[in-house]
Design a protein around this motif. Structure first.
Motif, PDB file in Angstrom:
ATOM      1  N   THR A 207     -32.511  -5.188   9.433  1.00  0.00           N
ATOM      2  CA  THR A 207     -32.818  -5.806   8.146  1.00  0.00           C
ATOM      3  C   THR A 207     -34.128  -5.201   7.622  1.00  0.00           C
ATOM      4  OG1 THR A 207     -33.032  -7.904   6.966  1.00  0.00           O
ATOM      5  CG2 THR A 207     -34.000  -7.807   9.168  1.00  0.00           C
TER       6      THR A 207
ATOM      7  N   LYS B 170     -34.392 -10.302  -2.034  1.00  0.00           N
ATOM      8  CA  LYS B 170     -33.625 -11.288  -1.277  1.00  0.00           C
ATOM      9  C   LYS B 170     -32.235 -10.793  -0.897  1.00  0.00           C
ATOM     10  CE  LYS B 170     -36.019 -15.243  -3.324  1.00  0.00           C
ATOM     11  NZ  LYS B 170     -35.871 -16.511  -4.089  1.00  0.00           N
ATOM     12  N   LYS B 171     -31.802  -9.714  -1.520  1.00  0.00           N
ATOM     13  CA  LYS B 171     -30.505  -9.117  -1.195  1.00  0.00           C
ATOM     14  C   LYS B 171     -30.617  -7.603  -1.292  1.00  0.00           C
ATOM     15  CE  LYS B 171     -28.691  -9.802  -5.917  1.00  0.00           C
ATOM     16  NZ  LYS B 171     -29.929 -10.365  -6.482  1.00  0.00           N
ATOM     17  N   LEU B 172     -29.613  -6.912  -0.786  1.00  0.00           N
ATOM     18  CA  LEU B 172     -29.686  -5.460  -0.689  1.00  0.00           C
ATOM     19  C   LEU B 172     -29.916  -4.794  -2.039  1.00  0.00           C
ATOM     20  CD1 LEU B 172     -29.460  -2.975   1.135  1.00  0.00           C
ATOM     21  CD2 LEU B 172     -26.987  -2.995   0.729  1.00  0.00           C
TER      22      LEU B 172
ATOM     23  N   THR C  50     -35.983 -10.220   5.506  1.00  0.00           N
ATOM     24  CA  THR C  50     -34.913 -10.677   4.616  1.00  0.00           C
ATOM     25  C   THR C  50     -33.805 -11.362   5.418  1.00  0.00           C
ATOM     26  OG1 THR C  50     -33.889  -8.481   4.751  1.00  0.00           O
ATOM     27  CG2 THR C  50     -35.361  -8.914   2.895  1.00  0.00           C
ATOM     28  N   ASP C  51     -33.090 -12.265   4.774  1.00  0.00           N
ATOM     29  CA  ASP C  51     -32.048 -13.034   5.458  1.00  0.00           C
ATOM     30  C   ASP C  51     -30.802 -12.212   5.759  1.00  0.00           C
ATOM     31  OD1 ASP C  51     -33.569 -15.341   5.501  1.00  0.00           O
ATOM     32  OD2 ASP C  51     -32.766 -16.093   3.598  1.00  0.00           O
ATOM     33  N   PHE C  52     -30.539 -11.190   4.936  1.00  0.00           N
ATOM     34  CA  PHE C  52     -29.309 -10.423   5.136  1.00  0.00           C
ATOM     35  C   PHE C  52     -29.500  -9.332   6.193  1.00  0.00           C
ATOM     36  CE2 PHE C  52     -31.716  -8.303   1.801  1.00  0.00           C
ATOM     37  CZ  PHE C  52     -31.614  -6.960   2.125  1.00  0.00           C
TER      38      PHE C  52
ATOM     39  N   ILE D 214     -27.843  -5.461   7.679  1.00  0.00           N
ATOM     40  CA  ILE D 214     -27.011  -4.315   7.293  1.00  0.00           C
ATOM     41  C   ILE D 214     -26.344  -3.657   8.505  1.00  0.00           C
ATOM     42  CG2 ILE D 214     -28.348  -3.861   5.212  1.00  0.00           C
ATOM     43  CD1 ILE D 214     -29.706  -1.553   6.686  1.00  0.00           C
TER      44      ILE D 214
END
Length: 300
Positions: A131, A141-143, A221-223, A225
């Motif tokens: 991440t 907050k997102k890619l 970040t929460d997401f 990859i």
């Protein structure tokens, strides 16, 4: 479901390491004769292997595991086996194992098929995910929030490859991908504004964040990859030594020492608190097969 499948595949890979009988090998012979175990440690892979300036040496979860290996090697050979530490980087870790400079690398290396083609690996002992570390006020907050941003990652890491593949696939469009040599250099680039986000394993990012003078300024970040299974690197053709490391890992799990070391570095009061997931706990229990208390003795 995806994480459960990952754990199942890791289990199959781990058990396959025991498909051949333990045989004497050059690494074990050299360790017995020299009384030294040469181990490659990273300088900034917190909390697994990093240089602590307060004590002037490498410390961390994997460093403690290396000392467990040395402890049982000492029992096996009937004399003290000393750890000789070497500082390695993502770029040099596999070459230094392959060319014999170090006997093994014990840090936070992701086990991949490509790396397996040139080196051997221990059982998988930990799972993380790739991440990004960003400033809390960055709005990332997102890619796709990384579009037009400068993103950093360390050379010769699976994290860098994941970032590059996503960019090439058009999943996001960074202004630039900045390659650093080490994770501390990546953190410095982030702090100095040379990059807007730094990518590596979540566990390592949390280590960088916690060690910063202003940890609350940063966030992971929460997401995710990519997912990262960790294992230790050894040379091919040295199955006895690889199996000895594996059996040390299994014995520490069986006796509870593994969990004590985990608690020390990643428990609530550890350097980087990382709660064990139920799936991870199940994995650790599943890989332990019946072992005798004198497993470390030479086979006759």
């Amino acid at each position: 479901m995806k994480k459960s499948l990952t754990l199942l595949l890791a289990l199959i890979l781990g058990l396959s390491l025991f498909s051949s009988p333990a045989l004497a090998d050059a690494t074990m012979d050299r360790i017995e004769k020299s009384g030294k175990l040469k181990v490659g440690f990273r300088e900034g892979s917190i909390p697994f292997a990093f240089m602590d300036p307060k004590v002037g040496k490498h410390v961390g979860f994997s460093v403690d595991m290396a000392h467990m290996v040395a402890k049982y090697l000492s029992k096996r050979f009937g004399k003290e086996i000393e750890i000789v530490p070497y500082t390695i980087t993502p770029k040099t870790r596999i070459p230094l194992v392959v060319n014999g400079t170090v006997d093994c690398e014990m840090g936070s290396t992701t086990y991949t098929a490509k790396r397996e083609a040139v080196a051997d690996f221990s059982l998988i002992f930990f799972f993380s995910e790739t991440t990004f570390l960003v400033a809390k006020d960055s709005g990332i907050k997102k890619l796709t929030d990384l579009n037009g941003k400068r993103v950093g990652a360390a050379r010769a890491t699976t994290n860098l490859k994941a970032v590059q593949q996503l960019a090439e696939a058009g999943k996001f469009k960074p202004e630039a991908i900045v390659i650093t040599e080490t994770h501390p250099q990546g953190m410095l680039a982030l702090k100095s504004g040379k990059i807007d986000a730094y990518s590596t394993d979540r566990s390592l990012l949390e280590g960088l964040r916690m060690k910063d003078q202003n940890p609350d300024k940063w966030m992971t970040t929460d997401f995710a990859i990519a997912y990262e299974p960790y294992a230790y690197i050894v040379r091919e053709g040295n199955s006895d030594f690889r199996d000895f490391i594996n059996n040390t890992i299994l014995w520490t799990i069986k006796t509870g020492e593994f969990y004590k070391i985990y608690e020390k570095w990643m428990g609530p009061k550890g350097v980087v608190p990382i709660k064990m997931s139920p799936a991870y706990k199940d994995y650790l229990q599943m890989i332990v097969y019946p072992m005798g208390e004198n497993w470390w003795k030479k086979q006759k």
